[in-house]
Design an enzyme around this catalytic site. Structure first.
Site, PDB file in Angstrom:
ATOM      1  CG  ASP A  72      25.526 -14.185  -4.480  1.00 13.98           C
ATOM      2  OD1 ASP A  72      26.865 -13.562  -4.939  1.00 13.98           O
ATOM      3  OD2 ASP A  72      25.334 -15.349  -4.961  1.00 13.98           O
ATOM      4  CG  ASP A 141      21.325 -26.596  -6.796  1.00 15.07           C
ATOM      5  OD1 ASP A 141      21.533 -25.167  -7.235  1.00 15.07           O
ATOM      6  OD2 ASP A 141      21.368 -26.416  -5.121  1.00 15.07           O
ATOM      7  CG  HIS A 143      21.561 -22.044  -6.680  1.00 15.93           C
ATOM      8  ND1 HIS A 143      22.420 -23.381  -6.403  1.00 15.93           N
ATOM      9  CD2 HIS A 143      23.117 -21.133  -7.264  1.00 15.93           C
ATOM     10  CE1 HIS A 143      23.993 -23.425  -6.058  1.00 15.93           C
ATOM     11  NE2 HIS A 143      24.211 -22.191  -6.652  1.00 15.93           N
ATOM     12  CD  GLU A 148      21.570 -23.183  -2.599  1.00 13.98           C
ATOM     13  OE1 GLU A 148      21.433 -23.396  -3.588  1.00 13.98           O
ATOM     14  OE2 GLU A 148      22.671 -22.671  -1.143  1.00 13.98           O
TER      15      GLU A 148
END
Length: 276
Positions: A72, A141, A143, A148
């Site tokens: 990314d 979380d 991801h 996400e």
């Protein structure tokens, strides 16, 4: 699926680095046969990168015939900004090894046509023969890359709006100022990573323990995108003791009972006999 449990962050980093080293060496890359490696950014892989640099400097490993594809990059952050992922990769890894610049692929978050950039990235991966080994980390979380919670589990490389939790987690890299943190990023999709021949996820620290529990012990769920890799035929989760705090004792005992087998995967390969 394999779950590798090591005592601490340093041991987990070294195990992962040895695994990458052995995969590259076993592949025997050359000018007509490049090893393709998917790579993450963030604090988790830093220990692994330091070990790989060490192996290169010791003469145990070369990246001359390795192509890399990063997961990314932020949108709108200048390429030479100290917190861009381009800067991160060069400062923490690439400039310390013998990889050629043209063989490193990082998404360009400053291009005029972001969608075209994402499509081009997918084509470059295909042209390289696909990813042999995709290494990733996760957020608290669950991801992976910037996929996400709620992301499609068959998603491809695309533009993604960052969740508030991710922006807050990344604020520490921008002087704690939320207004400085980019709110969008380009990211490979869950499907992009799933297409790799093999996936290795690094998970360390007690703050990632619930995410590891969701990844290992519960079902596949797009709210915890890392759970998708339960369905990949070759997934390795590498973690430290702290990351296992939410797992059942039975689960930890089961995987620890196989470490004598899994540790054979990172044994030093036999050195080649010298040619006369």
């Amino acid at each position: 699926m394999k779950l590798i449990i090591l005592n601490d962050y340093d041991q987990a980093s070294e195990w992962a680095a040895k695994y990458i080293r052995n995969k590259i060496l076993q592949f025997s890359p050359g000018p007509n046969k490049y090893f393709t490696l998917g790579l993450p950014t963030g604090s988790t892989p830093l220990g692994c990168y330091k070990k790989l640099i060490e192996y290169y400097k010791n003469g145990d490993l070369s990246f001359q015939y390795v192509k890399t594809f990063n997961m990314d990059e932020y949108v709108g952050l200048p390429r030479d900004h100290p917190e861009s992922y381009h800067s991160f990769m060069w400062n923490n890894f690439f400039k310390h090894i013998d990889i050629k610049a043209e063989n490193t692929h990082i998404l360009d978050g400053n291009t005029a046509d972001l969608q075209a950039e994402c499509e081009s990235f997918e084509k470059k991966i295909t042209a390289a023969g696909g990813i042999q080994l995709f290494v990733g980390g996760i957020g608290p979380d669950g991801h992976i890359a910037f996929n996400e919670p709620g992301s499609s589990l068959v998603s491809r490389t695309r533009v993604k709006t960052l969740a508030k939790d991710t922006i807050m987690a990344n604020a520490r890299f921008f002087d704690g100022d939320l207004s400085k943190v980019p709110t969008m990023a380009l990211t490979v999709g869950v499907g992009t990573v799933m297409d790799a021949k093999e996936v290795m996820i690094l998970i360390t620290g007690a703050h990632k323990a619930f995410a590891l529990y969701k990844a290992i012990e519960e079902g596949v769920n797009h709210m915890w995108t890392v759970s998708a890799f339960q369905q990949h035929p070759q997934t390795i989760f590498v973690c430290d003791e702290d990351a296992t705090l939410e797992l059942r004792v039975k689960t930890v005992k089961y995987f620890k009972g196989m470490m004598h087998v899994h540790n054979k995967l990172v044994e030093s390969p036999p050195s080649e006999p010298k040619k006369n």
